[in-house]
Design an enzyme around this catalytic site. Structure first.
Site, PDB file in Angstrom:
ATOM      1  N   ILE A  34       0.745  -1.111  -0.033  1.00 29.73           N
ATOM      2  CA  ILE A  34      -0.004   0.075   0.025  1.00 29.73           C
ATOM      3  C   ILE A  34       0.834   1.250   0.011  1.00 29.73           C
ATOM      4  O   ILE A  34       0.535   2.293  -0.640  1.00 29.73           O
ATOM      5  CB  ILE A  34      -1.036  -0.001   1.252  1.00 29.73           C
ATOM      6  N   ARG A  35       2.365   1.170   0.731  1.00 30.83           N
ATOM      7  CA  ARG A  35       2.860   2.556   0.838  1.00 30.83           C
ATOM      8  C   ARG A  35       3.558   2.838  -0.277  1.00 30.83           C
ATOM      9  O   ARG A  35       4.218   3.891  -0.585  1.00 30.83           O
ATOM     10  CB  ARG A  35       4.078   2.164   1.919  1.00 30.83           C
ATOM     11  N   MET A  36       3.438   1.916  -1.450  1.00 31.50           N
ATOM     12  CA  MET A  36       3.972   2.275  -2.878  1.00 31.50           C
ATOM     13  C   MET A  36       3.189   3.346  -3.619  1.00 31.50           C
ATOM     14  O   MET A  36       3.533   3.890  -4.582  1.00 31.50           O
ATOM     15  CB  MET A  36       4.090   0.926  -3.604  1.00 31.50           C
TER      16      MET A  36
END
Length: 240
Positions: A34-36
């Site tokens: 998700i942090r990408m």
């Protein structure tokens, strides 16, 4: 039958070891990343013209190991397609994201029948700088020490976000503390876990069945196996 508790009991008889023991690699690639901030699966992002998981698989292929098992999510056909371009692998589906401990349990359930001398190499699918030389050094150190687990760690200037390696008074590894669960003193530790481990297979399965999701993220942390082994008196080693 010794069962789960017998397999983990303090003072168990040492297993026969050989440098020719089977090595089963498990690559964890079910995370959504998700942090990408991208719709693309994390392990499919490219570095120097090659996907993250492709870098990892090429390093594992250079080892003397059994066929690679890759843990993927239920909707990860693109990850499957990418991995099969690199190597002949076995895919195991993690239907729900219950943490790294659950992912490894899913993979262990699909491995061939084990023997006391088998080892399991667990590594993330998003670490493109891992080399075959580093992995070989880890496996060799693990087998020479006959540890229950040998982990790969690193000392970094900024450990923010990483699990910290907590050591005892004599320098022995006693546990890994995830950043979200660490207190102020533990967050000052600059030695981090890299999520790369070589486990004694006969002990890993029973240990995974004893961990719980009692943590900030309510997940089964693979890292909890480290403290479990240490508490039971089994050798825990680290290659820095």
């Amino acid at each position: 039958s010794t069962g789960v508790f017998g397999a983990l009991s303090r003072g168990s008889s040492p297993r026969p070891r050989a440098m020719t023991s089977r090595l089963f690699p498990i690559v964890l690639a079910a995370g959504s990343g998700i942090r990408m901030q991208s719709d693309l699966a994390k392990v499919l992002h490219q570095v120097c013209g090659r996907s993250l998981i492709s870098h990892v698989l090429h390093s594992v292929l250079d080892l003397d190991a059994e066929p690679i098992t890759v843990v993927v999510s239920a909707d990860a056909q693109t990850v499957r397609d990418e991995a099969t371009v690199v190597a002949q692998v076995t895919f195991v589906e993690q239907s729900k994201q219950r943490g790294t401990g659950d992912a490894v349990m899913c993979a262990l359930a699909e491995l061939p029948e084990d023997s006391d001398s088998d080892d399991v190499l667990v590594l993330p699918g998003d670490s493109p700088l891992l080399s075959a030389e580093t992995l070989s050094e880890l496996v060799q150190a693990h087998r020479e020490s006959d540890a229950a687990v040998t982990m790969l760690s690193a000392v970094v200037d900024d450990p923010t976000g990483y699990g910290r390696v907590a050591r005892g008074d004599e320098g022995e590894v006693v546990r890994i503390v995830e950043h979200a669960d660490a207190d102020e003193d533990e967050r000052l530790i600059d030695e981090i876990a890299t999520s790369v481990y070589c486990f004694r297979r006969s002990l890993l399965g029973p240990a995974l069945r004893k961990i719980s999701p009692d943590n900030v993220q309510s997940e089964l942390y693979l890292t909890d196996v480290i403290s479990l082994f240490a508490d039971m008196g089994h050798p825990v080693e680290a290659v820095v």
